[in-house]
Write an enzyme that holds these catalytic residues in place. Structure first.
Site, short mmCIF file in Angstrom:
data_model
loop_
_atom_site.label_atom_id
_atom_site.label_comp_id
_atom_site.label_asym_id
_atom_site.label_seq_id
_atom_site.Cartn_x
_atom_site.Cartn_y
_atom_site.Cartn_z
N ASP A 67 44.67 34.91 29.19
CA ASP A 67 44.18 36.18 28.65
C ASP A 67 44.38 36.28 27.15
O ASP A 67 45.06 35.46 26.54
CB ASP A 67 44.87 37.36 29.37
N ASN A 135 54.28 45.56 37.55
CA ASN A 135 53.40 46.23 38.52
C ASN A 135 52.61 45.23 39.37
O ASN A 135 51.66 45.60 40.06
CB ASN A 135 52.43 47.18 37.80
N HIS A 137 50.84 42.62 38.19
CA HIS A 137 49.64 42.02 37.59
C HIS A 137 49.86 40.53 37.31
O HIS A 137 50.97 40.08 37.05
CB HIS A 137 49.15 42.78 36.35
N GLU A 142 45.23 44.15 36.32
CA GLU A 142 46.08 45.28 36.67
C GLU A 142 45.80 45.73 38.11
O GLU A 142 44.76 45.38 38.68
CB GLU A 142 45.78 46.44 35.70
#
Ligand code: GLP
Length: 261
Positions: A67, A135, A137, A142
């Site tokens: 990313d 979380n 990801h 996400e």
């Protein structure tokens, strides 16, 4: 999914590096999938050391990063291109022309499509290194990301922005958008190594290993991959229900390997 629990963050890095060493030794032209964040930094340190001691060469390797922030030039100290140069590429013999990081500057929509094509042209990713967000990801996929997503633009959650704030100074622009490989893109890698350390990752690790397959925990999609190794320290493993079983599998796998020597 193989879950390997080790005693410390350093052991996570050492074991991760030994997987890389084995693969690159067997296939010098390995296509690596690389991750940013604090977690893989120790692994990159191990790889640098292995190359310095001539156990390993990256000359024929290529790499694709997961990313990149949208709106940060590659020369920006907080860009993931800069991160990779600083923590790995500047210290190993890889040809930087063969290291790819998504282009978050010119036309992110176009570069997302191009990135997918470049991965295919390279022959596909042999070994994808992953960290995991608190979380759940992976990359910047996400929660609520499609489990069949491809490389695209994603909006970061407030939690992820807050978690990554430590890398930015107070008055510095922190992007809220990123371009990330999709979950389906990641799942096409031939082998995946997910590394996690520390108690802050314990819930994400539990959800990804033992939780239901769900877009609420994007990393749980790894349950659908048939060659994933999750390497974690005791703290990251602290919420797992079946850690004794994973330890037993680890012992038996080691015994089997020793018997075959
Ligand atoms: C970022 C990256 C992820 C990384 C995550 C966790 O959001 N896009 O690839 O896994 O951070 O980072 P850390 O290892 O610093 O906890």
């Amino acid at each position: 999914m193989q879950v390997v629990i080790v005693n410390s963050a350093q052991e996570v890095a050492t074991l991760g590096a030994s997987h890389c060493l084995k693969l690159i030794t067997a296939k010098p032209e390995t296509v690596l999938g690389l991750a940013t964040g604090s977690t893989p930094v120790a692994l990159y340190g191990e790889l640098i050391e292995l190359q310095a001691r001539k156990f390993l060469s990256f000359k024929q390797c290529s790499s694709f990063n997961l990313d990149e922030y949208i709106g940060l030039d590659p020369s920006h100290p907080q860009s993931y291109r800069h991160f990779m140069n600083f923590h790995l590429f500047d210290h190993i013999d890889i040809d930087k022309n063969n290291t790819y990081v998504p282009d978050g500057m010119s036309d992110p929509k176009r570069s997302a499509v191009d990135y997918e094509e470049q991965i295919v042209t390279s022959g596909g990713i042999d070994l994808q290194i992953l960290g995991v967000g608190r979380n759940g990801h992976i990359g910047f996929n996400e929660p609520s990301s499609s489990l069949v997503s491809r490389t695209r633009i994603k909006t970061l959650t407030a939690g992820t922005i807050a978690d990554n704030q430590r890398f930015f100074s107070e008055d510095e622009f922190q992007p809220s958008l990123a371009i990330t490989m999709g979950i389906a893109t990641i799942l096409e890698s031939r082998k995946i190594l997910l590394l996690a350390t520390g108690v802050s990752k314990a819930k994400a690790v539990r959800d990804l290993v033992e939780g239901p397959l769900s877009a609420s925990c994007p990393a749980s999609a790894l349950q659908m991959h048939n060659n994933t190794v999750v390497i974690i320290d005791r703290e990251a493993a602290s919420e797992l229900e079946h850690s004794e079983y994973y330890q037993q599998v680890k012992l038996e796998t080691e015994q089997l390997a020793n018997n075959n020597d």
